[in-house]
Enzyme design. Structure first.
Site, mmCIF file in Angstrom:
data_model
loop_
_atom_site.group_PDB
_atom_site.id
_atom_site.type_symbol
_atom_site.label_atom_id
_atom_site.label_comp_id
_atom_site.label_asym_id
_atom_site.label_seq_id
_atom_site.Cartn_x
_atom_site.Cartn_y
_atom_site.Cartn_z
ATOM 1 N N GLU A 84 -13.017 2.963 -6.061
ATOM 2 C CA GLU A 84 -14.439 3.400 -5.720
ATOM 3 C C GLU A 84 -14.262 4.638 -4.677
ATOM 4 O O GLU A 84 -13.343 4.855 -3.968
ATOM 5 C CB GLU A 84 -15.268 2.065 -5.100
ATOM 6 C CG GLU A 84 -15.227 1.048 -6.103
ATOM 7 C CD GLU A 84 -15.865 -0.208 -5.490
ATOM 8 O OE1 GLU A 84 -15.667 -1.341 -6.338
ATOM 9 O OE2 GLU A 84 -16.316 -0.026 -4.440
ATOM 10 N N CYS A 97 -15.831 10.007 0.516
ATOM 11 C CA CYS A 97 -14.951 9.021 0.823
ATOM 12 C C CYS A 97 -14.099 8.825 -0.473
ATOM 13 O O CYS A 97 -14.441 8.104 -1.316
ATOM 14 C CB CYS A 97 -15.367 8.030 1.658
ATOM 15 S SG CYS A 97 -14.153 6.375 1.768
ATOM 16 N N CYS A 104 -3.990 -1.950 -2.631
ATOM 17 C CA CYS A 104 -3.385 -1.598 -1.559
ATOM 18 C C CYS A 104 -2.382 -2.588 -1.183
ATOM 19 O O CYS A 104 -2.670 -3.802 -1.582
ATOM 20 C CB CYS A 104 -4.376 -1.668 -0.288
ATOM 21 S SG CYS A 104 -3.591 -1.044 1.277
ATOM 22 N N CYS A 108 -4.511 -6.154 5.247
ATOM 23 C CA CYS A 108 -5.157 -6.377 6.272
ATOM 24 C C CYS A 108 -6.070 -7.390 6.127
ATOM 25 O O CYS A 108 -6.728 -7.562 5.182
ATOM 26 C CB CYS A 108 -6.009 -5.176 6.917
ATOM 27 S SG CYS A 108 -4.850 -3.780 7.096
ATOM 28 N N CYS A 111 -10.245 -6.861 5.260
ATOM 29 C CA CYS A 111 -10.098 -5.708 4.193
ATOM 30 C C CYS A 111 -10.109 -5.954 2.806
ATOM 31 O O CYS A 111 -9.525 -6.933 2.378
ATOM 32 C CB CYS A 111 -9.389 -4.718 4.313
ATOM 33 S SG CYS A 111 -9.496 -2.985 3.409
ATOM 34 N N GLY A 156 -6.867 1.916 -0.523
ATOM 35 C CA GLY A 156 -5.644 2.211 -0.575
ATOM 36 C C GLY A 156 -4.899 2.885 0.948
ATOM 37 O O GLY A 156 -5.766 3.195 1.793
ATOM 38 N N GLU A 157 -3.926 2.886 0.952
ATOM 39 C CA GLU A 157 -3.131 3.422 2.287
ATOM 40 C C GLU A 157 -2.489 5.068 1.883
ATOM 41 O O GLU A 157 -1.387 4.979 1.275
ATOM 42 C CB GLU A 157 -1.977 2.699 2.989
ATOM 43 C CG GLU A 157 -1.185 3.068 4.089
ATOM 44 C CD GLU A 157 -1.949 3.934 5.097
ATOM 45 O OE1 GLU A 157 -2.775 3.080 5.681
ATOM 46 O OE2 GLU A 157 -1.504 4.851 5.269
ATOM 47 N N SER A 188 -7.108 8.712 7.201
ATOM 48 C CA SER A 188 -7.230 7.426 7.960
ATOM 49 C C SER A 188 -5.862 6.546 7.624
ATOM 50 O O SER A 188 -5.419 6.220 6.352
ATOM 51 C CB SER A 188 -8.238 6.586 7.637
ATOM 52 O OG SER A 188 -8.232 5.549 8.450
ATOM 53 N N LEU A 212 -6.626 0.828 14.440
ATOM 54 C CA LEU A 212 -6.080 0.209 15.389
ATOM 55 C C LEU A 212 -6.683 -1.359 15.435
ATOM 56 O O LEU A 212 -5.515 -2.081 15.494
ATOM 57 C CB LEU A 212 -6.401 1.122 16.789
ATOM 58 C CG LEU A 212 -5.408 0.553 17.963
ATOM 59 C CD1 LEU A 212 -4.035 1.034 17.753
ATOM 60 C CD2 LEU A 212 -5.998 1.095 19.041
ATOM 61 N N ASN A 287 -17.707 -5.121 8.655
ATOM 62 C CA ASN A 287 -18.499 -5.614 7.617
ATOM 63 C C ASN A 287 -17.848 -6.654 6.942
ATOM 64 O O ASN A 287 -16.884 -6.920 6.744
ATOM 65 C CB ASN A 287 -18.281 -4.210 6.562
ATOM 66 C CG ASN A 287 -19.055 -2.860 7.339
ATOM 67 O OD1 ASN A 287 -20.004 -3.073 7.905
ATOM 68 N ND2 ASN A 287 -18.104 -1.800 7.371
ATOM 69 N N CYS A 330 -16.928 0.511 5.118
ATOM 70 C CA CYS A 330 -15.756 0.411 5.174
ATOM 71 C C CYS A 330 -15.004 -0.981 4.873
ATOM 72 O O CYS A 330 -15.794 -1.986 5.438
ATOM 73 C CB CYS A 330 -15.455 0.517 6.710
ATOM 74 S SG CYS A 330 -15.755 2.100 7.256
HETATM 75 N N1 SAH Z 1 -5.529 2.418 4.704
HETATM 76 C C1 SAH Z 1 -6.171 3.250 5.627
HETATM 77 C C2 SAH Z 1 -7.176 3.744 4.648
HETATM 78 C C3 SAH Z 1 -8.511 2.716 4.563
HETATM 79 S S1 SAH Z 1 -9.917 3.380 5.687
HETATM 80 C C4 SAH Z 1 -6.586 2.631 6.921
HETATM 81 O O1 SAH Z 1 -6.081 1.759 7.048
HETATM 82 O O2 SAH Z 1 -6.915 3.404 7.686
HETATM 83 C C5 SAH Z 1 -10.714 2.244 5.581
HETATM 84 C C6 SAH Z 1 -11.225 1.963 7.078
HETATM 85 O O3 SAH Z 1 -12.023 0.472 7.199
HETATM 86 C C7 SAH Z 1 -9.982 1.485 7.993
HETATM 87 O O4 SAH Z 1 -10.381 1.877 9.204
HETATM 88 C C8 SAH Z 1 -10.107 -0.137 7.848
HETATM 89 O O5 SAH Z 1 -9.237 -0.638 8.932
HETATM 90 C C9 SAH Z 1 -11.386 -0.120 7.850
HETATM 91 N N2 SAH Z 1 -11.900 -1.738 7.642
HETATM 92 C C10 SAH Z 1 -11.402 -2.378 6.532
HETATM 93 N N3 SAH Z 1 -11.956 -3.418 6.158
HETATM 94 C C11 SAH Z 1 -13.215 -3.537 7.182
HETATM 95 C C12 SAH Z 1 -14.045 -4.253 7.240
HETATM 96 N N4 SAH Z 1 -14.498 -5.375 6.689
HETATM 97 N N5 SAH Z 1 -15.126 -3.958 8.205
HETATM 98 C C13 SAH Z 1 -14.983 -2.774 8.960
HETATM 99 N N6 SAH Z 1 -13.910 -1.908 8.914
HETATM 100 C C14 SAH Z 1 -13.021 -2.328 7.799
#
Ligand code: SAH
Length: 342
Positions: A84, A97, A104, A108, A111, A156-157, A188, A212, A287, A330
Site C-alpha cells: 500500500e 508515502c 516487515c 514493532c 504496527c 517495510g523497513e 524513516s 524512536l 493510530n 501511520c
Molecule cells: N520501518 C520504518 C518505516 C515505517 S514508517 C520505521 O520504522 O520508521 C511508519 C511510521 O509509523 C514509523 O514511525 C512507525 O513507527 C509508525 N507507526 C507504526 N505503527 C503506528 C501506529 N499504530 N500509530 C502511529 N504510528 C505508527
C-alpha cells in the site's frame, strides 16, 4: 524488470536486443510515463514482443479516497504481491508515502505492517513504479509532476532492504528520470545503525527520521525488538554523524501510547535526550490497529506533551493524522488488505 534500469542500462538492453539506440529513448519515456506496453504507439509490435516479459504493467489495483483528500493506493506486482501507499496533499505539493518491502520483519508491537512478518523485499523498480503510477494517476507527467515529495514510510523497513532502496533513491532523483531531489525525500527507519553510517558514507542526502517511541532502551525494547540490537545512544551518534556528513537535520517520530510513553515526565526525558541536537520531533498519537491492544494518547495529553517539549526548546510538531478513515495512517498499512476487506 525494466524499471530497475537507469537510462544507460536501458541503452545497453536495447543494443543487446539488436535494436537501434534511439529505441532506448522511446522505451525510457514510456516507462517514465507509466504507460502500459499496449499504449506505446511508437514501438513496433515485434520489438514489444521482445521486451514483453521485462516490461512492467500498471500497478495500481485499487484506490480509496479519504474525506480529507488523502488517497490510499493498493499496488499489485507481477507475482501478485500487494503493498500500500498513501498520497497526501499539502499546499506546497503532494507527498507520496511508498512501501519498500512486502510485510516487515521488525515486529514493532504497535504496527500493522509487520503482523505477518516479511514476505519479500521490493526491487528498486517496484518502489519507483509506485511513484510513477501515482504521478500518472494524478494527471502528472515528467515535466509537471504531481508527486513532488516522497516519504519512505509505507510498509517495510527501508534500511533492511538497503541495496534496492538506495538504487531507487538514485533512480528517482536522477535528472534523466522523474528527478525528485533527495532533499524532498525522507527515509524513516527504526534505527539500523550500521546502515545509517553507510547511507552517510555513500553520499546520500535524503532527510533521515528515526522511529524512536521511547526515551530509554528498556522501554524501547518492550515495543521495538530492534532496540535489543542497537541502543538509543548508538542511534543518536549515527544521526550526529549523518548530520556532519550531509548537513541534513534529522527527525524523530514519537508515537504517543496512552499510559506508556505519554507522561510529562516522558516529555522531560525526551527533551533531555535530544537537547542541543539539530533535530525535530514529530508526535503521532498512536493510530488504531486491529488486533493490537495499545491505544493512542488523547488530545489533551498530546497537547500537554507537545507544549512541554516546546517550552524545553525542542523543535516539535504534532503530525496531522491523515487518511485514518481509510486505514491509511501511520502503522495501518498491511499486506492482506484485500482479503480482510478493510
Ligand atoms: N520501518 C520504518 C518505516 C515505517 S514508517 C520505521 O520504522 O520508521 C511508519 C511510521 O509509523 C514509523 O514511525 C512507525 O513507527 C509508525 N507507526 C507504526 N505503527 C503506528 C501506529 N499504530 N500509530 C502511529 N504510528 C505508527
Amino acid at each position: 524488470m525494466l524499471l530497475d534500469f537507469n537510462k544507460s542500462e536501458i541503452k545497453e538492453y536495447v543494443t543487446a536486443l539488436g535494436e537501434p539506440t534511439f529505441r532506448a529513448g522511446q522505451l525510457f519515456d514510456a516507462l517514465l510515463q507509466a504507460k502500459n506496453i499496449d499504449e506505446i504507439s511508437n514501438l513496433s509490435s515485434s520489438f514489444k514482443d521482445k521486451i514483453a516479459n521485462d516490461y512492467p504493467s500498471f500497478c495500481i489495483l485499487k484506490k480509496l479516497i479519504s474525506q480529507d483528500g488523502t488517497t490510499k493506493y493498493i499496488f499489485k506486482f507481477l507475482d501478485g504481491e500487494i503493498v500500500e501507499g498513501v498520497l497526501m496533499k499539502y499546499k506546497y505539493g503532494n507527498t507520496l508515502c511508498v512501501s519498500t518491502q512486502v510485510g516487515c520483519r521488525m515486529g514493532c508491537a504497535f504496527c500493522a505492517s509487520g503482523m505477518n512478518g516479511l514476505k519479500r523485499n521490493l526491487s528498486a523498480g517496484e518502489i519507483l513504479q509506485q511513484v510513477l503510477c501515482v504521478n500518472r494517476d494524478q494527471g502528472g507527467n515528467i515535466k509537471n509532476r504531481k508527486v513532488t515529495n516522497i516519504v519512505l514510510m509505507g510498509m517495510g523497513e527501508p534500511l533492511d532492504n538497503y541495496d534496492n532502496v538506495t538504487k531507487f533513491l538514485k533512480l528517482v532523483s536522477s535528472n534523466e528520470g522523474i528527478n525528485i531531489s533527495q532533499r524532498n525525500i525522507t527515509l524513516s527507519t527504526c534505527g539500523l545503525v550500521p546502515k545509517i553510517y553507510q547511507l552517510a558514507d555513500e553520499g546520500f542526502t535524503v532527510n533521515l527520521t528515526i522511529s524512536l517511541h521511547a526515551t530509554n532502551d528498556e522501554n524501547r525494547q518492550k515495543i521495538m525488538p530492534v532496540a535489543k540490537s542497537y541502543s538509543i545512544e548508538q542511534i543518536l551518534n549515527a544521526c550526529k554523524y549523518y548530520f556532519e556528513k550531509t548537513g541534513r537535520r534529522f527527525g524523530f517520530e514519537y508515537a504517543l501510547v496512552a499510559g506508556q510513553n505519554d507522561s510529562i515526565k516522558d516529555a522531560d526525558n525526551l527533551a533531555s535526550l535530544l537537547k542541543g541536537l539539530p533535530c525535530m520531533v514529530n508526535l503521532i498519537p498512536l493510530n488504531y490497529v486491529k488486533g493490537k491492544k495499545l491505544s493512542g494518547a488523547n488530545e489533551k495529553q498530546t497537547k500537554a506533551f507537545l507544549d512541554r517539549l516546546l517550552c524545553r526548546n525542542i523543535n516539535a510538531t504534532k503530525r496531522r493524522t491523515m487518511g485514518a478513515d481509510i486505514s491509511g495512517a501511520c502503522g495501518q498499512l498491511r499486506r492482506k488488505v484485500l482479503e480482510e476487506g478493510s
